[in-house]
Design a protein around this motif. Structure first.
Motif, short mmCIF file in Angstrom:
data_model
loop_
_atom_site.label_atom_id
_atom_site.label_comp_id
_atom_site.label_asym_id
_atom_site.label_seq_id
_atom_site.Cartn_x
_atom_site.Cartn_y
_atom_site.Cartn_z
N VAL A 1 1.22 -1.02 -0.16
CA VAL A 1 0.15 -0.02 -0.11
C VAL A 1 1.30 1.19 0.08
O VAL A 1 1.77 1.29 0.68
N GLY B 1 1.40 5.70 0.45
CA GLY B 1 0.68 6.53 0.13
C GLY B 1 0.75 7.68 -1.15
O GLY B 1 1.03 7.39 -1.87
N ALA C 1 -3.17 5.32 4.56
CA ALA C 1 -1.72 3.93 4.05
C ALA C 1 -1.87 3.29 5.03
O ALA C 1 -1.96 1.68 5.20
N VAL D 1 3.87 -0.82 4.19
CA VAL D 1 2.69 0.64 3.85
C VAL D 1 4.44 0.96 3.94
O VAL D 1 5.16 0.95 3.97
N THR E 1 4.81 4.71 2.72
CA THR E 1 4.84 6.28 2.78
C THR E 1 5.39 7.68 3.29
O THR E 1 6.64 7.31 3.74
#
Lengths: 173, 204
Positions: B36, B38, B66, B84, B86
């Motif tokens: 994922v 951001g 995120a 993640v 980000t």
């Protein structure tokens, strides 16, 4: 209504959510969700996730859907205001969303601080594309949540079920 | 123009790494992960690194989402490693998410913050981290069991090891200079992003 119904509906609601395949329970604590939270915390088959703010739950349930899991966001009506911009994630990506909102600031409320957000809850949700259903009595909870489960996880909609103050009772001050 | 003062307690050295080299050097093979990314810089560079792999869900808005999307995904897919990736701006918008994630302690999740100390999309204003706020110390205080800070090339190897061999929740702060990211023209239709990620992962 039977005499036992007012205390029995939260347990039946938990069983209903589990039977629908929900495995992620995101919550900000509220008295109206006490039974659901306690049941989730005691259930080794689910993830009970306390949040610092409700918008975290909107994002978490989107991630759950990406991974093929189903979740529910339990919050008080005050928390709906904290979710607003992240509901653009739900709307834009067409993520399913099921949230159960315990209401304050309406029927019989004794704390004036609760009214601005309580009275705006439905409008805010609808403004961000969330369909709003209300459960006013214990007898309505099962059918309303069943409808919401179908709308969310079969039809891919974002749905809030408001557990109204008439149902859960106004907090005493 | 008046400038904001740096925190007097700031102890971080000046950033020296260029994100265009450092991010690929840390992640190496994005296809090994569910990611994922951001909004803005990190989604752009992960899209460019993977030529828009469906294994990367890149945000284009919903700033702050995120990290918690990564938690929901990691809990749903316990056999896959989830990243993640980000920026400092997005992480700062929802710091409580670090506490929520640490309490769940999913062993298959790593949060990477590519910290350039600036809001690169909006005119390059200083972010709080650029003025001395230390996200690695915040992550440690939130309860992340492993926190690793990458200031120089020499710190990258341990970051790579944590991604590859780490068996627990980790937070990696990758400190980079302000400056451009790798970019491609990427999909910005939100539901297309969801649909292709789910189709690739779940076959639905």
């Amino acid at each position: 209504m039977s005499a036992s119904a007012p205390t029995a509906w939260p347990d039946a609601l938990y069983d209903q959510l589990r039977a629908a395949g929900i495995t992620q329970f995101a919550y900000v604590p509220d008295a109206g969700h006490k039974v659901l939270i306690d049941r989730a915390l005691g259930d080794p088959e689910v993830h009970a996730v306390p949040l610092t703010t409700e918008e975290e739950g909107v994002a978490m349930l989107a991630g759950a859907d990406l991974g093929g899991a189903r979740g529910v966001l339990l919050m008080q009506s005050s928390g709906v205001g904290n979710c607003i911009n992240l509901l653009s994630l739900t709307a834009g990506c067409r993520f399913p969303l099921l949230t159960l909102v315990s209401m304050r600031g309406e029927f019989g409320e004794g704390n004036p601080w609760q009214f601005p957000m309580g009275q705006a809850t439905t409008k805010v949700l609808e403004a961000m594309g969330v369909i709003v259903l209300r459960a006013e009595t214990a007898a309505e909870v099962t059918t309303t949540v069943a409808a919401a489960l179908t709308m969310a996880f079969q039809s891919g909609q974002a749905v809030a079920v408001l557990l109204t103050q008439r149902l859960i009772g106004a907090k005493k001050f | 123009m008046a400038k904001l003062n740096k925190l007097q307690v700031a102890t971080l050295p000046d950033a020296v790494l260029d994100r265009r080299q450092a991010v690929p050097a840390l992640i190496e093979r994005p296809e090994d992960f569910l990611i994922v990314a951001g909004l803005a810089g990190t989604a752009q560079e992960l899209s460019a690194m993977t030529n828009e792999s469906p294994g990367v869900f890149g945000l284009g808005g919903a700033m702050g989402a995120a990290p918690m999307m990564g938690l929901g995904l990691a809990l749903a897919q316990p056999k896959r490693r989830v990243l993640v990736v980000t920026g400092d701006g997005e992480l700062l918008m929802n710091l409580g998410a670090l506490a929520t994630i640490a309490l769940q302690n999913p062993p298959n999740l790593t949060v990477i913050c590519v910290d350039n100390g600036h809001y690169g999309e909006t005119g390059n204003q200083d972010s709080h981290t650029g003025l001395g706020v230390a996200l690695d110390r915040i992550a440690a205080g939130a309860g992340f069991p492993v926190v690793h800070t990458i200031n120089t090339e020499a710190d990258l190897a341990e970051g790579r090891r944590l991604l590859r061999e780490g068996s627990g929740l980790a937070f990696i702060l990758l400190r980079v200079k302000e400056g451009p990211t790798h970019k491609i023209k990427r999909n910005l239709v939100p539901h297309v992003e969801r649909d292709r990620f789910r189709r690739a992962l779940l076959g639905v």
